[in-house]
Design a protein around this motif. Structure first.
Motif, PDB file in Angstrom:
ATOM      1  N   ALA A   1      10.737 -65.771  33.148  1.00 44.02           N
ATOM      2  CA  ALA A   1      11.517 -66.899  32.631  1.00 44.02           C
ATOM      3  C   ALA A   1      11.195 -68.186  33.391  1.00 44.02           C
ATOM      4  O   ALA A   1      11.079 -69.256  32.800  1.00 44.02           O
ATOM      5  N   ILE A   2      11.049 -68.062  34.706  1.00 48.03           N
ATOM      6  CA  ILE A   2      10.719 -69.239  35.515  1.00 48.03           C
ATOM      7  C   ILE A   2       9.346 -69.770  35.113  1.00 48.03           C
ATOM      8  O   ILE A   2       9.149 -70.975  34.910  1.00 48.03           O
TER       9      ILE A   2
ATOM     10  N   PHE B   1       7.732 -69.284  32.298  1.00 47.79           N
ATOM     11  CA  PHE B   1       7.768 -69.826  30.940  1.00 47.79           C
ATOM     12  C   PHE B   1       8.246 -71.278  30.950  1.00 47.79           C
ATOM     13  O   PHE B   1       7.665 -72.135  30.294  1.00 47.79           O
ATOM     14  N   ALA B   2       9.328 -71.530  31.680  1.00 42.97           N
ATOM     15  CA  ALA B   2       9.923 -72.864  31.658  1.00 42.97           C
ATOM     16  C   ALA B   2       8.933 -73.891  32.203  1.00 42.97           C
ATOM     17  O   ALA B   2       8.711 -74.938  31.592  1.00 42.97           O
ATOM     18  N   VAL B   3       8.320 -73.573  33.336  1.00 40.35           N
ATOM     19  CA  VAL B   3       7.366 -74.518  33.914  1.00 40.35           C
ATOM     20  C   VAL B   3       6.150 -74.650  32.999  1.00 40.35           C
ATOM     21  O   VAL B   3       5.596 -75.741  32.837  1.00 40.35           O
TER      22      VAL B   3
ATOM     23  N   ALA C   1       6.195 -74.426  29.712  1.00 41.18           N
ATOM     24  CA  ALA C   1       6.576 -75.240  28.552  1.00 41.18           C
ATOM     25  C   ALA C   1       6.537 -76.725  28.894  1.00 41.18           C
ATOM     26  O   ALA C   1       5.980 -77.529  28.143  1.00 41.18           O
ATOM     27  N   VAL C   2       7.103 -77.083  30.046  1.00 42.35           N
ATOM     28  CA  VAL C   2       7.154 -78.523  30.345  1.00 42.35           C
ATOM     29  C   VAL C   2       5.786 -79.048  30.791  1.00 42.35           C
ATOM     30  O   VAL C   2       5.412 -80.161  30.438  1.00 42.35           O
ATOM     31  N   SER C   3       5.006 -78.234  31.520  1.00 40.06           N
ATOM     32  CA  SER C   3       3.687 -78.736  31.929  1.00 40.06           C
ATOM     33  C   SER C   3       2.750 -78.792  30.725  1.00 40.06           C
ATOM     34  O   SER C   3       1.820 -79.615  30.703  1.00 40.06           O
TER      35      SER C   3
ATOM     36  N   ALA D   1       9.310 -69.781  21.838  1.00 40.68           N
ATOM     37  CA  ALA D   1      10.501 -70.269  22.545  1.00 40.68           C
ATOM     38  C   ALA D   1      11.773 -69.655  21.974  1.00 40.68           C
ATOM     39  O   ALA D   1      12.682 -69.268  22.716  1.00 40.68           O
TER      40      ALA D   1
ATOM     41  N   LEU E   1      11.839 -65.936  22.846  1.00 35.59           N
ATOM     42  CA  LEU E   1      12.012 -65.801  24.291  1.00 35.59           C
ATOM     43  C   LEU E   1      13.480 -65.980  24.658  1.00 35.59           C
ATOM     44  O   LEU E   1      14.024 -65.224  25.471  1.00 35.59           O
TER      45      LEU E   1
ATOM     46  N   TRP F   1      17.301 -74.261  25.083  1.00 29.08           N
ATOM     47  CA  TRP F   1      16.684 -75.562  25.376  1.00 29.08           C
ATOM     48  C   TRP F   1      15.185 -75.563  25.155  1.00 29.08           C
ATOM     49  O   TRP F   1      14.609 -76.570  24.713  1.00 29.08           O
ATOM     50  N   GLU F   2      14.529 -74.441  25.406  1.00 32.11           N
ATOM     51  CA  GLU F   2      13.070 -74.446  25.227  1.00 32.11           C
ATOM     52  C   GLU F   2      12.699 -74.577  23.754  1.00 32.11           C
ATOM     53  O   GLU F   2      11.765 -75.290  23.407  1.00 32.11           O
ATOM     54  N   ALA F   3      13.437 -73.894  22.894  1.00 36.56           N
ATOM     55  CA  ALA F   3      13.175 -74.029  21.457  1.00 36.56           C
ATOM     56  C   ALA F   3      13.476 -75.460  21.002  1.00 36.56           C
ATOM     57  O   ALA F   3      12.698 -76.060  20.253  1.00 36.56           O
TER      58      ALA F   3
ATOM     59  N   SER G   1      12.263 -77.681  34.683  1.00 33.30           N
ATOM     60  CA  SER G   1      11.995 -76.839  35.852  1.00 33.30           C
ATOM     61  C   SER G   1      13.258 -76.666  36.683  1.00 33.30           C
ATOM     62  O   SER G   1      13.617 -75.555  37.062  1.00 33.30           O
TER      63      SER G   1
ATOM     64  N   THR H   1      15.836 -74.324  35.276  1.00 29.92           N
ATOM     65  CA  THR H   1      15.465 -72.915  35.408  1.00 29.92           C
ATOM     66  C   THR H   1      15.523 -72.454  36.864  1.00 29.92           C
ATOM     67  O   THR H   1      15.972 -71.345  37.146  1.00 29.92           O
TER      68      THR H   1
END
Lengths: 462, 341
Positions: free
Chosen positions: A59-60, A62-64, A66-68, A106, A109, B55-57, B100, B103
Motif C-alpha cells: 500500500a505504501i 502503491f501510493a508513492v 501513484a503520485v510519482s 486504483a 486496490l 483517494w487514489e481512484a 505520500s 499513506t
C-alpha cells in the motif's frame, strides 16, 4: 549545469524513482493473490497473514508510485513541451488506455486493501486479480509510448503539421511489445527477489520459520520463474534494437568497428576519445549470434555513424553490462534454489543460500534501473529516435536546476521515509502475532491489519 | 458536435468529477489541519477513514485531464505547461506530499512523533495544492498568445499566473474543496458531536465559497474579461447563475436543518455547476486568447479513436466506480471491522 542537463537529470531522476514503486505495484499483487489463494484453498491462517502483511507494505509503495507517476505525466510537458506538442496525439492511445488501466488498478486496490471485511472472499480475491491485470496492462501501455520514442511509427508529417495518424500502428510500434514484455518479466523477477531477500533475512534472524518459509517459497518461485523468462524477453528486445536501432546496439556492446561475426564483450571500458573499448573479455561470434541468430552476421560499429548522433557510449555500455550481470546472477541463483527444491531440501534450512538471497535482493531493481538507462541514454541525442533531438524538445524555462534540486530533495526524503516505514512494518508485525497463534489467528489479524492503532495494541500486549 | 468539442467536453466532465471526489479529499486534509481540542484525534480519524479507500481512484481524474489535454490539444498543453511551469511544479510537489504523507501516517505501525509529523505534512499540502491548482485554472483565462516566429507561447514564466485573478480562483477552489469535504463529513461522521461540528464548518465554508466567488468575479474585471463576458452575457449565463445560487441556498439550508443527504446532493450540484460554469465561460478557448479548441485540436483520426476508447472505458469504469463507492460509502461495514485508517 545547463538547463538541458538539469531537465534531463530531473527526468531521469523522476523516472528512476517512480520505476521502483511502479515495479512493486505491478508485481506485488501477484504475490498477494497467490498467498490469498493458498489461504482460501488450505485454510492455513499464515497465508492469510502473509497476504495482509504484504498488502500493507505494498500500500505504501502503491501510493508513492501513484503520485510519482503523476509527476512524470506533468513533467512530459513541464520539461519537454516541444516534444509533447509534436508527439502528444500520436502516443495518445496508450496514454488514454493507461489512464483507464490506472483507474481500475486504483479502484480495486482500494477494495483489496480496505475491503477485507466489506466484500465476500471471492470478490476480494477477484479484486486482487484485477489489480494484477490492470497494473500489468498499465505498465505495458506506458512502455508502448516509450517504445514509440525508440521506433516512431504510425503517423505522417508535412512541414511540421501532423496530417495523418494511425493510432494503432503508433501504439504497437516495433519496440512496444518486446520492450513491454521485457519490462513486465523483469518487474516480477525483481520484486520476487526483493521480497525473497527480506524473508530470507528474517529467517536468518531466527524469526518465525513456518511463516517466513511460506513467504520465501512464494516470492522465490515468482522471482525465479521470471528470472528465467527475462533473458528470453530481453533477447527479443535485443533483436529489435539490432534491427531498428543499430547504433544503440553498438553502444550497448561498446563495438566501434563494423564486424562480421562480431564477438560479445563481457565487461570492458569504452574510451570515447580514442574510440576503443578496453579490458573486455570477448566471446567470439556471440554478438552476431545473439543479435541476429546468425553467427556470421555483420554488426555495424559506432564509427559508422556520425559523431553528433552517437549516445554516451560508456554509460550505455556499462549500464548494459550491469543489467546483464544482475540478471545472470539472479538466474543462476534461481536455478540453484530450484534444484534444492526439487531435491526436497528446505531452503529455509540453508543459511548460505539464505545469505546469498539477501545479497541478491536488490539485484532485480538494479537491473531494471540499468536497463532503463540503456534504453534512454542509448537513444540520445534523440528524444524521438531520428526525428527530434532532446535539445530541441526542452522547455525555454530558465533556472531548471531549481526544480531539479527540489525534486531530488523531495524524493530523497520520501525514499528514506519509505525505507524506515517498511522496516518498521517488517519488524513490528513480527512481534505481534507471535503471542497469538492458533485458530483465532486469522480473525485477529483481520481486525488488526487494517488499523495501525489496533496493530500497536497487539504490540503492547506482546 | 465536432470531435474536438466532444473531447473538450470530456475534459470538463473529468474536471467536475475530480472536484467532487478528489477535491473533497483535499478539503478533508484541510479540516485535519484545523482540528483542535479534545476531539481533534477523533476528527482526524473520521477524515482519514473517509479518504483512505478512495483517494487514489479519485486522483486518477487529474491524470485523465492531463492526458486528454495533451492528446487532444497538444500545443495548448505545451503552452500551459511552459508558461505555468512554476505553479504546476508547486502543485505537483503538493500532490506528492499529500498522497505520500497520508499513506505514511496511515501505515506507520508505531504511531508516534514520526506519524504525527507526516499527518501535519498531509494537512498542510492539502491546503496548498488546491490553491496551486486554482491558480493554474485561473491563469489559462488570459494572456496566452503564441509567438508567430517560434510557435511557442510568449511568456516570462510569471505574468500569466502572478496576478490577482488566478489567486482569487485559487482561493475559490480551496473554499469549494473545503466546503464539499465538510458536507460529506457530516454525512459520514457517526458521532453526533462530530456531525454538529462538521455541520457548523460546512456553513462557514459555504459562506466562504460565496465570498471567494465574489472575489474572483471582481478580479475577473481586469484578469479575465473574456470569462466575465461569458458569465454575464451568454444565453446560458442567467440559468446557470440561478441554478448555482439555488443549489447553494438549498445546500446551506439543508445543512442548517440537518437534512444531510439533501445537503450533500445540493453541495455536489453547486460544485459541479461552478466548475461547469467556468468551463462554459472558457469556451471556445483552451487558453485565452491564443489557443482555441478548434485551432489546437489534434487530427480527427486521433480524436475519434480516443473518443471511442473513452466511451468503451467509461462503460466499464462507471459501474466499477459506483461499486467502489457503494462498498465504502453506502453499505454498512460487516461485523468485526474496526476504525480503519
Amino acid at each position: 549545469m545547463t538547463d538541458l542537463f538539469a531537465a534531463r537529470a530531473q527526468m531521469a531522476f523522476s523516472l528512476g524513482f517512480h520505476i521502483i514503486f511502479a515495479v512493486v505495484g505491478v508485481a506485488m499483487p501477484l504475490l498477494m493473490v497467490i498467498a490469498e489463494y493458498l489461504y482460501r484453498r488450505s485454510g492455513d491462517g499464515e497465508y492469510l497473514e502473509l497476504a495482509k502483511r504484504w498488502s500493507k507494505g505494498a500500500a505504501i509503495m502503491f501510493a508513492v508510485g501513484a503520485v510519482s507517476g503523476t509527476v512524470l505525466s506533468f513533467e512530459l510537458g513541464l520539461l519537454w513541451p516541444t516534444f509533447m506538442a509534436y508527439a502528444g496525439p500520436i502516443i495518445g492511445m496508450p496514454f488514454s488506455l493507461e489512464g483507464f488501466a490506472f483507474f481500475f488498478e486504483a479502484i480495486f486496490l482500494g477494495i483489496y486493501l480496505y475491503g477485507w471485511e466489506r466484500v465476500g472472499p471471492r470478490a476480494h480475491l477477484a479484486s486482487g486479480i484485477i489489480v494484477l491485470i490492470s497494473g500489468s496492462a498499465s505498465a505495458l501501455f506506458v512502455v508502448c509510448a516509450n517504445g514509440w520514442m525508440n521506433t516512431p511509427a504510425g503517423y505522417s508529417m508535412v512541414e511540421g503539421e501532423l496530417v495523418s495518424v494511425d493510432l494503432w500502428a503508433a501504439m504497437w510500434n516495433p519496440a512496444a511489445l518486446v520492450e513491454g514484455l521485457h519490462m513486465l518479466t523483469a518487474s516480477f523477477a525483481a520484486v520476487g527477489f526483493a521480497v525473497a531477500g527480506i524473508h530470507a533475512a528474517m529467517l536468518l534472524r531466527g524469526a518465525r520459520r513456518s511463516f517466513h518459509s511460506r513467504a520465501l517459497a512464494i516470492a522465490l518461485s515468482v522471482g525465479g520463474v521470471f528470472a528465467f523468462l527475462s533473458p528470453l524477453t530481453g533477447d527479443l528486445a535485443a533483436q529489435q534494437v539490432a534491427e531498428l536501432q543499430p547504433l544503440k546496439l553498438a553502444a550497448m556492446e561498446g563495438l566501434w568497428e563494423d564486424e562480421a561475426g562480431a564477438p560479445l564483450l563481457i565487461g570492458g571500458l569504452p574510451d570515447e576519445e580514442a574510440e576503443v573499448t578496453r579490458y573486455g573479455i570477448e566471446i567470439p561470434y556471440a554478438l552476431s549470434l545473439l543479435a541476429t541468430h546468425n553467427p556470421h552476421a555483420e554488426i555495424q560499429g559506432i564509427k559508422s555513424f556520425p559523431a553528433d548522433e552517437r549516445p554516451p557510449v560508456a554509460v550505455t555500455h556499462i549500464a548494459f553490462q550491469i543489467m546483464v550481470g544482475c540478471g545472470t546472477v539472479m538466474m543462476l541463483l534461481a536455478g540453484f534454489a530450484g534444484i534444492q527444491a526439487l531435491r526436497r531440501r528446505p531452503i529455509a534450512a540453508q543459511p548460505r543460500l539464505l545469505r546469498a538471497l539477501v545479497l541478491a535482493s536488490p539485484l532485480g531493481v538494479v537491473a531494471i534501473e540499468a536497463g532503463w538507462t540503456v534504453t534512454e541514454v542509448g537513444r540520445q541525442p534523440w528524444i524521438i529516435y531520428g526525428v527530434m533531438r532532446t535539445a530541441e524538445a526542452v522547455t525555454p524555462m530558465p533556472g531548471l536546476v531549481v526544480p531539479f534540486a527540489g525534486f531530488m530533495l523531495l524524493y530523497g526524503v520520501l525514499g528514506v521515509a519509505v525505507v524506515v516505514l517498511l522496516r518498521r512494518q517488517v519488524f513490528a508485525a513480527e512481534l505481534g502475532p507471535l503471542v497469538q497463534r492458533g485458530a483465532e489467528l486469522g480473525a485477529e489479524v483481520g481486525a488488526s491489519v487494517s488499523s495501525s492503532a489496533a496493530g500497536s495494541e497487539v504490540d503492547h500486549d506482546a | 458536435m465536432t470531435p474536438d468539442v466532444l473531447l473538450a467536453g470530456v475534459i470538463a466532465i473529468a474536471l467536475v468529477l475530480y472536484t467532487l471526489t478528489a477535491g473533497a479529499d483535499f478539503g478533508g486534509g484541510v479540516w485535519a489541519l484545523v482540528a483542535r481540542g479534545r476531539r481533534a484525534e477523533d476528527q482526524r480519524r473520521v477524515i482519514g477513514r473517509a479518504i483512505a479507500p478512495i483517494w487514489e481512484a479519485n486522483h486518477v481524474w487529474l491524470i485523465l485531464v492531463i492526458v486528454l489535454l495533451f492528446v487532444g490539444f497538444p500545443r495548448a498543453f505545451a503552452a500551459i505547461t511552459t508558461a505555468l511551469h512554476i505553479p504546476l511544479t508547486l502543485m505537483l510537489i503538493g500532490v506528492v506530499l499529500r498522497g505520500s504523507a497520508f499513506t505514511f501516517n496511515a501505515y506507520d505501525p508505531q504511531p508516534g512523533e514520526g506519524a504525527r509529523r507526516w499527518s501535519r505534512v498531509f494537512a498542510i499540502s492539502s491546503l496548498l495544492t488546491p490553491v496551486a491548482l486554482g491558480v493554474t485554472l485561473g491563469a489559462v483565462s488570459g494572456g496566452f498568445v503564441s509567438d508567430p516566429a517560434t510557435g511557442l507561447v510568449e511568456t516570462d514564466f510569471f505574468h500569466q499566473w502572478l496576478a490577482p485573478y488566478p489567486f482569487a480562483v485559487g482561493l475559490l477552489t480551496l473554499a469549494l474543496f473545503v466546503f464539499l469535504a465538510a458536507v460529506y463529513l457530516v454525512a459520514e461522521a457517526e458521532d453526533p458531536e462530530l456531525k454538529a461540528l462538521f455541520r457548523r464548518r460546512g456553513l462557514v465554508s459555504g459562506g466562504l465559497c460565496g465570498v471567494t466567488a465574489l472575489l474572483a468575479y471582481v478580479a475577473a474585471e481586469d484578469g479575465a474579461p473574456q470569462i466575465l463576458e461569458g458569465l454575464r452575457a451568454s444565453s446560458w449565463a442567467l440559468p446557470l447563475h440561478l441554478t448555482t445560487g439555488l443549489a447553494a441556498v438549498v445546500a446551506l439550508g439543508a445543512l442548517a436543518t440537518a437534512r444531510d443527504r439533501l445537503a450533500k446532493l445540493a453541495a455536489m450540484a453547486q460544485g459541479a455547476l461552478i466548475v461547469a460554469g467556468w468551463c462554459f465561460a472558457q469556451y471556445p478557448y483552451i487558453a485565452v486568447p491564443g489557443y482555441t479548441i478548434a485551432g489546437e485540436a489534434a487530427p480527427t483520426d486521433v480524436l475519434w479513436p480516443v473518443l471511442i476508447a473513452l466511451a468503451l472505458g467509461a462503460a466499464l469504469l462507471v459501474p466499477t466506480l459506483v461499486y467502489l463507492f457503494v462498498i465504502f460509502k453506502v453499505r454498512p461495514a460487516l461485523e468485526g471491522e474496526d476504525d480503519g485508517h
